[in-house]
Design an enzyme around this catalytic site. Structure first.
Site, PDB file in Angstrom:
ATOM      1  N   TRP A 174       0.852  -1.198   0.000  1.00  0.00           N
ATOM      2  CA  TRP A 174       0.000   0.000   0.000  1.00  0.00           C
ATOM      3  C   TRP A 174       0.883   1.242   0.000  1.00  0.00           C
ATOM      4  O   TRP A 174       2.094   1.126   0.261  1.00  0.00           O
ATOM      5  CB  TRP A 174      -0.941  -0.006   1.220  1.00  0.00           C
ATOM      6  CG  TRP A 174      -2.200   0.787   0.955  1.00  0.00           C
ATOM      7  CD1 TRP A 174      -2.545   1.992   1.510  1.00  0.00           C
ATOM      8  CD2 TRP A 174      -3.252   0.443   0.053  1.00  0.00           C
ATOM      9  NE1 TRP A 174      -3.755   2.408   0.996  1.00  0.00           N
ATOM     10  CE2 TRP A 174      -4.211   1.486   0.098  1.00  0.00           C
ATOM     11  CE3 TRP A 174      -3.488  -0.627  -0.816  1.00  0.00           C
ATOM     12  CZ2 TRP A 174      -5.378   1.483  -0.682  1.00  0.00           C
ATOM     13  CZ3 TRP A 174      -4.642  -0.639  -1.592  1.00  0.00           C
ATOM     14  CH2 TRP A 174      -5.570   0.407  -1.516  1.00  0.00           C
ATOM     15  N   ASP A 242       0.588  10.914  -0.320  1.00  0.00           N
ATOM     16  CA  ASP A 242      -0.444  11.952  -0.268  1.00  0.00           C
ATOM     17  C   ASP A 242      -1.795  11.341   0.109  1.00  0.00           C
ATOM     18  O   ASP A 242      -1.925  10.118   0.201  1.00  0.00           O
ATOM     19  CB  ASP A 242      -0.545  12.668  -1.622  1.00  0.00           C
ATOM     20  CG  ASP A 242      -1.106  11.770  -2.706  1.00  0.00           C
ATOM     21  OD1 ASP A 242      -0.786  10.548  -2.719  1.00  0.00           O
ATOM     22  OD2 ASP A 242      -1.881  12.253  -3.544  1.00  0.00           O
ATOM     23  N   GLU A 245      -3.056   8.564  -1.847  1.00  0.00           N
ATOM     24  CA  GLU A 245      -2.335   7.306  -1.646  1.00  0.00           C
ATOM     25  C   GLU A 245      -1.492   6.898  -2.838  1.00  0.00           C
ATOM     26  O   GLU A 245      -1.237   5.733  -3.066  1.00  0.00           O
ATOM     27  CB  GLU A 245      -3.319   6.160  -1.315  1.00  0.00           C
ATOM     28  CG  GLU A 245      -4.372   6.563  -0.291  1.00  0.00           C
ATOM     29  CD  GLU A 245      -5.241   5.405   0.165  1.00  0.00           C
ATOM     30  OE1 GLU A 245      -5.090   5.028   1.323  1.00  0.00           O
ATOM     31  OE2 GLU A 245      -6.039   4.903  -0.626  1.00  0.00           O
TER      32      GLU A 245
HETATM   33  C1  NOJ Z   1      -6.553   3.119  -4.476  1.00  0.00           C
HETATM   34  C2  NOJ Z   1      -6.330   4.468  -3.882  1.00  0.00           C
HETATM   35  O1  NOJ Z   1      -7.027   4.573  -2.709  1.00  0.00           O
HETATM   36  C3  NOJ Z   1      -6.727   5.522  -4.864  1.00  0.00           C
HETATM   37  O2  NOJ Z   1      -6.576   6.799  -4.323  1.00  0.00           O
HETATM   38  C4  NOJ Z   1      -5.863   5.369  -6.053  1.00  0.00           C
HETATM   39  O3  NOJ Z   1      -6.167   6.345  -7.006  1.00  0.00           O
HETATM   40  C5  NOJ Z   1      -6.012   3.980  -6.638  1.00  0.00           C
HETATM   41  N1  NOJ Z   1      -5.767   2.975  -5.631  1.00  0.00           N
HETATM   42  C6  NOJ Z   1      -5.098   3.791  -7.825  1.00  0.00           C
HETATM   43  O4  NOJ Z   1      -3.759   3.899  -7.424  1.00  0.00           O
HETATM   44  C1  NOJ Z   2      -9.279   6.532  -2.172  1.00  0.00           C
HETATM   45  C2  NOJ Z   2      -8.936   7.929  -1.820  1.00  0.00           C
HETATM   46  O1  NOJ Z   2      -7.965   8.364  -2.723  1.00  0.00           O
HETATM   47  C3  NOJ Z   2      -8.426   8.008  -0.410  1.00  0.00           C
HETATM   48  O2  NOJ Z   2      -8.216   9.355  -0.072  1.00  0.00           O
HETATM   49  C4  NOJ Z   2      -9.395   7.391   0.549  1.00  0.00           C
HETATM   50  O3  NOJ Z   2      -8.849   7.405   1.839  1.00  0.00           O
HETATM   51  C5  NOJ Z   2      -9.732   5.973   0.148  1.00  0.00           C
HETATM   52  N1  NOJ Z   2     -10.146   5.925  -1.232  1.00  0.00           N
HETATM   53  C6  NOJ Z   2     -10.850   5.394   0.998  1.00  0.00           C
HETATM   54  O4  NOJ Z   2     -12.024   6.132   0.825  1.00  0.00           O
END
Ligand code: NOJ
Ligand code: NOJ
Length: 525
Positions: A174, A242, A245
Site C-alpha cells: 500500500w 499523499d 495514496e
Molecule cells: C486506491 C487508492 O485509494 C486511490 O486513491 C488510487 O487512485 C487507486 N488505488 C489507484 O492507485
Molecule cells: C481513495 C482515496 O484516494 C483516499 O483518499 C481514501 O482514503 C480511500 N479511497 C478510501 O475512501
C-alpha cells in the site's frame, strides 16, 4: 436440522466449551470479508429532482443515514468490525473499500463533532459513537503494522493509513506511510473533548463502561492524543504518501492539517496542564508554519497562480482539490487561530477556480453546466473508481467546491469583514460572480478591489457567491441515486454515479456543504 438436534443434545457446559473453541478459531482466521457488508437504502426516501428547495430540506437526513450506517456501533451492521470503526464504503469488491482508513474515519468523526458543537449533546447516540471511535483508536494505535509499531521512535506505526475492520493490520502492499492520519484524528478527538467540557460538564458517556479504556479526558489526552501529536512532531518534515495514496513526497494537504493539529494541540495541552508538551508543540508548529509559507517548499509556486499540492511531483501541474479541502478542514471553526491558507487565500481560491475550469472541459458530463460543475481530484487522475483507466469527477470534490464558496462568504459575515478581491482572483470573479467593472471601473489596474462590508455591492456579490455554491449542489442533485446515497465518483461522460457505493466520505462532504449553506443563510439574516 441436524445441527439444531446436535445442539439440543449438548449440555450447557459443552456449549460453552464449543463456543469458546469457535471464538478462538475465529480469532485466528482472517476475517471473512463477504460476511457482513451490505448497502441498505434508506427506506421510503426518493429524490425529487424537480424541487431543489425540498431536496435541501430532505437530503441532509438521508446523508446522515448513510454516514451513520457505515459506522459500526453496538447496534451496527458490520459483524466483523469493532464498535467505533468506520467502513470507507460497504463495497467489498470492485472496488474493495471494506476497511477502516485513518483519514476517512477522522473526517467522518469531525462531521459528527461539528454537529455536536452546533446542536449540543441531546443526541446521545452521536456522542457514544464518537467515544467508541476514541476507544477503538487506542487499540488501532497499538497494532504493529507494515509501517512500524507504537513503540518505535515517534510512534512510527501511527503512519499506517488503513486497517482491517477487526483492527488487525492490513499487510498487503500500500502507499504508506500517510502522514495526515494522526493529525486529523487527534484534531477530531480534541475537538470532541472540548465540546464535552464546554457543553456536557466534562462528562464522557462511556466512562466506567466495561472494555472502555478511559475514565476521563486526561486518560484520552495522555494515551491517545499525545501519541498522535508526537507522531506529527516527529514526522511532519519527512516524506509520505499523499491523501490519494499515490505519490511519496511532501504535500500541501498533509502539511496544513498537521499544522492545524499542532496549533490546536498547544491550547489543548495547556488546558491539560502539560506546558512541557505545549512548548514542544509550539516549537514544531512555528517550524512547520515557516516551512509551509516559505516559497522554497514549493506550495506557492512563483510561476503558477495557485497552490501546488505535491511540489516534487513534476509530472503534474499541482492543481488538486486537496488544497481547498485542506483549507476547509483546517478552518472549519472560527476559533481565532491564525493558520494560513483559508479559502480566501488568493492561491487557494485559484486552485478551486482553475480546477473547475479544467474539469468543465475535461468531463463530458459537465457540458450543460454554466456555473458549478462536477469536479475531480486533479486533472491528471487516471483512477476510475475500480482500476487505472480514465479519471472521473468525484462527489466529494464537488461538495467541497460548494463548501469553498459558502465558507468564503460566511467568513466575511462572521468577522464583519470587507470583501477584498485580490487581482489574482479577478478572472474568477468576472467569470462566475460579478462584473468587477461595475464595482470599480478602474479595477484592472489595481492590486485589489475592496467591497465594504454591508454595502449593496457586498450584498449582491455575496448573494452571487452563495448562488454559485448552490449550483454545485444542483449538480449533485442531478446525479444522485434515487435513494439519496452518494458513491465515490461520477462517470465522466454519463454522470451516473460510479466507484465505491455509499462512500462515507462522500456523505460527510455533502453534509458539510449543507451545514455551511445553512450557516451562511443564518449569518446573512
Ligand atoms: C486506491 C487508492 O485509494 C486511490 O486513491 C488510487 O487512485 C487507486 N488505488 C489507484 O492507485
Ligand atoms: C481513495 C482515496 O484516494 C483516499 O483518499 C481514501 O482514503 C480511500 N479511497 C478510501 O475512501
Amino acid at each position: 436440522m441436524g445441527s439444531i438436534f446436535a445442539v439440543e443434545t449438548l449440555s450447557i457446559m459443552k456449549i460453552a466449551i464449543l463456543a469458546s473453541v469457535l471464538v478462538s478459531i475465529a480469532s485466528c482466521l482472517p476475517i471473512s470479508k463477504k460476511d457482513a457488508a451490505s448497502f441498505i437504502p434508506l427506506s421510503g426516501y426518493s429524490v425529487d429532482r424537480t424541487n431543489i428547495t425540498a431536496w435541501y430540506g430532505a437530503q441532509p437526513d438521508a446523508s446522515w443515514y448513510y454516514l451513520l450506517q457505515n459506522i459500526d456501533y453496538p447496534t451496527g451492521q458490520f459483524t466483523s468490525a469493532v464498535p467505533g470503526v468506520v467502513v470507507a464504503s460497504p463495497s467489498t469488491s470492485n472496488p474493495d473499500y471494506y476497511y477502516q482508513w485513518v483519514r476517512d474515519s477522522a473526517l467522518t468523526f469531525l462531521t459528527l463533532v461539528n454537529k455536536i458543537e452546533d446542536h449540543g449533546f441531546g443526541d446521545v447516540d452521536l456522542a457514544q459513537r464518537v467515544e467508541y471511535y476514541i476507544n477503538n483508536t487506542y487499540t488501532v494505535q497499538r497494532v504493529s503494522n507494515p509501517t512500524g509499531s507504537f513503540d518505535d521512535p515517534g510512534h512510527k506505526g501511527l503512519g499506517e493509513p488503513k486497517m482491517n475492520l477487526d483492527d488487525t493490520a492490513y499487510t498487503a502492499g500500500w502507499g504508506r506511510p500517510q502522514n495526515d492520519g494522526p493529525a486529523l484524528r487527534s484534531f477530531a478527538i480534541m475537538r470532541y473533548l472540548d465540546a464535552v467540557t464546554a457543553s456536557n460538564n466534562g462528562n464522557l458517556h462511556l466512562a466506567g463502561t466495561p472494555n472502555i479504556v478511559f475514565q476521563n479526558a486526561s486518560d484520552i489526552y495522555n494515551n491517545i492524543i499525545v501519541p498522535d501529536l508526537q507522531y506529527v512532531v516527529s514526522y511532519w518534515n519527512t516524506q509520505g504518501f499523499d491523501l490519494w495514496e499515490e505519490n511519496d513526497g511532501m504535500h500541501f494537504f498533509t502539511a496544513l492539517v498537521q499544522l492545524k493539529s499542532l496549533d490546536y494541540g498547544i491550547g489543548f495541552a495547556n488546558k491539560q496542564g502539560d506546558s512541557t508538551f505545549a512548548a514542544t508543540l509550539t516549537a514544531q508548529r512555528d517550524l512547520l508554519k515557516t516551512y509551509i509559507n516559505n516559497p522554497s517548499s514549493g506550495f506557492v509556486g512563483a510561476s503558477q497562480k495557485h497552490i501546488i499540492e505535491s511540489p516534487q511531483l513534476t509530472s503534474r501541474g499541482g492543481l488538486d482539490c486537496a488544497t481547498f479541502i485542506a483549507a476547509l478542514v483546517s478552518h472549519d471553526q472560527n476559533d481565532g487561530s491564525d493558520i494560513p491558507f483559508n479559502v480566501d487565500n488568493p492561491y487557494v481560491l485559484n486552485s478551486f477556480y482553475y480546477l473547475l475550469n479544467d474539469n468543465k472541459q475535461r468531463y463530458g458530463m459537465n457540458a450543460p453546466y454554466k456555473l458549478g460543475a462536477a469536479m475531480g481530484r486533479y486533472p491528471e487522475d487516471v483512477f476510475n473508481g475500480v482500476e487505472t483507466a480514465e479519471g472521473n469527477p468525484w462527489v466529494l470534490s464537488t461538495a467541497y467546491g460548494a463548501q469553498t464558496l459558502y465558507q468564503l462568504a460566511s467568513n466575511l459575515y462572521e468577522n464583519k469583514k470587507d470583501l477584498i478581491i485580490d487581482s489574482l482572483n479577478y478572472d474568477l470573479y468576472n467569470s462566475y460572480i460579478a462584473d468587477l467593472s461595475a464595482v470599480d471601473s478602474g479595477y484592472s489596474s489595481k492590486a485589489s478591489v475592496t467591497v465594504p462590508f454591508g454595502s449593496d455591492n457586498f450584498k449582491n456579490i455575496t448573494n452571487s457567491i452563495s448562488q454559485f455554491a448552490d449550483s454545485f449542489l444542483a449538480v449533485i442533485l442531478d446525479h444522485i441515486d434515487d435513494n439519496g446515497q452518494t458513491s465515490e465518483e461520477y462517470d465522466r461522460t454519463s454522470g451516473y454515479q460510479t466507484g465505491a457505493v455509499s462512500l462515507t466520505w462522500s456523505s460527510a462532504s455533502l453534509i458539510g456543504a449543507f451545514r455551511l449553506r445553512e450557516k451562511l443563510a443564518a449569518l446573512k439574516n
